[in-house]
Scaffold this motif. Sequence first.
Motif, PDB file in Angstrom:
ATOM      1  N   GLU A 317      47.263  20.366  64.850  1.00 45.65           N
ATOM      2  CA  GLU A 317      47.736  18.944  66.297  1.00 45.65           C
ATOM      3  C   GLU A 317      48.833  19.868  66.799  1.00 45.65           C
ATOM      4  O   GLU A 317      49.235  20.358  66.295  1.00 45.65           O
ATOM      5  N   SER A 319      49.303  18.386  70.129  1.00 42.23           N
ATOM      6  CA  SER A 319      48.783  17.439  71.185  1.00 42.23           C
ATOM      7  C   SER A 319      50.322  17.778  72.225  1.00 42.23           C
ATOM      8  O   SER A 319      51.709  17.955  71.906  1.00 42.23           O
ATOM      9  N   GLU A 320      50.279  17.994  73.220  1.00 38.34           N
ATOM     10  CA  GLU A 320      51.388  18.454  74.901  1.00 38.34           C
ATOM     11  C   GLU A 320      51.595  16.621  75.132  1.00 38.34           C
ATOM     12  O   GLU A 320      51.043  15.971  75.378  1.00 38.34           O
ATOM     13  N   ARG A 321      53.262  17.029  74.947  1.00 35.55           N
ATOM     14  CA  ARG A 321      54.082  15.661  75.856  1.00 35.55           C
ATOM     15  C   ARG A 321      54.680  16.468  75.852  1.00 35.55           C
ATOM     16  O   ARG A 321      55.751  16.944  76.171  1.00 35.55           O
ATOM     17  N   GLY A 338      53.920  20.658  72.344  1.00 36.13           N
ATOM     18  CA  GLY A 338      52.874  20.518  72.358  1.00 36.13           C
ATOM     19  C   GLY A 338      52.537  21.503  73.151  1.00 36.13           C
ATOM     20  O   GLY A 338      53.218  21.819  73.982  1.00 36.13           O
ATOM     21  N   ALA A 340      48.923  21.996  75.594  1.00 38.42           N
ATOM     22  CA  ALA A 340      47.113  21.901  75.791  1.00 38.42           C
ATOM     23  C   ALA A 340      46.519  22.569  76.259  1.00 38.42           C
ATOM     24  O   ALA A 340      45.081  22.023  75.189  1.00 38.42           O
TER      25      ALA A 340
END
Length: 599
Positions: A317, A319-321, A338, A340
Amino acid sequence: MSNQLPIDEYAVLGDGRTAALVSRRGSVDWLCLPRFDSRACFAALLGDADNGRWVLTVPDAESVTRCYLDDSFVLETTYECPTGTAVVQESMPLGDGRADLVRRITCTRGHVDVLHEWVVRFGYGQYRPWVQRVTDSDGRPAIHAIAGPDSLVLHGDRLPKAVRNRHEDRFTMHSGESVTLTLTWSPSWQPVACIGDVAEGLAASARLWRSWAAQADVPGPYRQAVVRSLLVLRLLTHAETGGIVAAVTTSLPETFGGGRNWDYRFTWLRDAALTLEALLEHGYLHETEHWRSWLLRAVAGDAVDMQIMYRLDGARELSERTLDHLPGYADSKPVRIGNAASGQVQHDVLGEVMCALEMARAAGIEETPTSWALQRNLIDHLVETWREPDAGIWESRGRPRAFTHSRAMTWAALDRAVKAVEALGVPGDVDRWRAERDAAHADVLAHGWSDAAGSFVQYPGATHTDASLLQMFQVDFLPPTDPRMLATLDAIRKELEVSPGLLLRYRADKTDDGVGGQENPFLACSFWLADALARADRVDEAREVLDVLVGLTNDVGLLAEQYDPEHRRMAGNTPQALSHLALVRAVHQYELAQRRRTP
């Protein structure tokens, strides 16, 4: 533009689990604890002092010089001022099972005025902790900062006082006096950590680093740069899991003020495999076995689910933020955590992995039933999918294409798999693998070559090159003196060399990468140029390029991802594994080429 320091002003300290960036003037502006990919507690690098930093400095010093002690990551900084001299030694001790940062300042001449400032902000510089003075279980005074799951304890011969949401101390030292400070992370639910043996921690760390570096026999004029680069690669390897991070930082910009800002605190299969090749060429076998075990754990499962990158522990995991509370380095937004790109398909990755594992076999590391079963599974999946377009090595966020580099590395993966079956007798659908290997090779020759351009090109129908095509030299796609290879080498230099020895990855105006904007020359590609020149026996040209590139390392031998020749500064995340491993491998090829032409 903000007033942040140039990227090359930073040195790195590390303990095999995480790393800190400390400026020439003694400010620790980036530190994630307890792991490389943990939340930062000092994040001034991407903001300002109020986002967390730890300063120990002599403010009125007129001269500041620094170096690592021998072949180690014990940093020594000397401050010279009109009234005296002070020396700071600092390190993150190895092998003690703790997450410590030790700093010791000693006045060696006259007297000096010292500034000590401690600003803790957990959660990437966002959260002010609850801070109080405490006594540890040994009865020693300390300052304890706590927020959520994290706590930091500061021990010292003298402790700073709370001043306007930070802790600060200003004092005068005289010749012969020393002050030692130790920062320790622990989970917030554990008792306040005690101080370790500071002197032994510094000495033991220096011994361990020196012992590791001494295993490599590095001849020639570039020895210092190669040894430091090997040490950087070791520092970026997590001691417990074997995962290798691409860089210590996130979101240092490829273009200042732009949006090409990415989180590199993860393990890319490609970068890690290339790191192993650099280490193997210098006799480091343990790291290869450690990473192969990591690979088995991370990739375990259906081959269709293989990612191009993972967290240090193999977690998927990523996840890009964005972190909107941080203004970004040099006002470069957004700040990302993160990545993507972890969900992209990049067919070249398995080529790098299979090449590294073949090199490991040649070095005497035996396959296990499990390690070969994994490779066989991945190769069978590649056979089914390699003709599909992908995102390519540069993680394009534009539309997928049949990148020439991806097809060439597909050939390399299949070629190494076939060789393993032929040499070891391991099981595999070798007839089909041979057929697909030959098909991939033919595809590159038929569609990756452009008669109009007179070179291999980025993808079928293009008329422009891509610096990744230089990797075709590294995997022996064709003999290095084949006219098509030499023509491609020259075309890449003509199109992408924007300053002597410095290459762009590609022309952003000719490549739909889905990001937009321009970027600076990419140091790994520039070292690939020197590597290719050496393989093609253009030794003098290789040396000229190496002289330029090695000369770009900062005063303690570190390289970021890119270099801005116009403003003479580093760009991108730092220290960058891909830059350092490419330096190591290019120098290795240069030394081999020198031997070939010496009677």
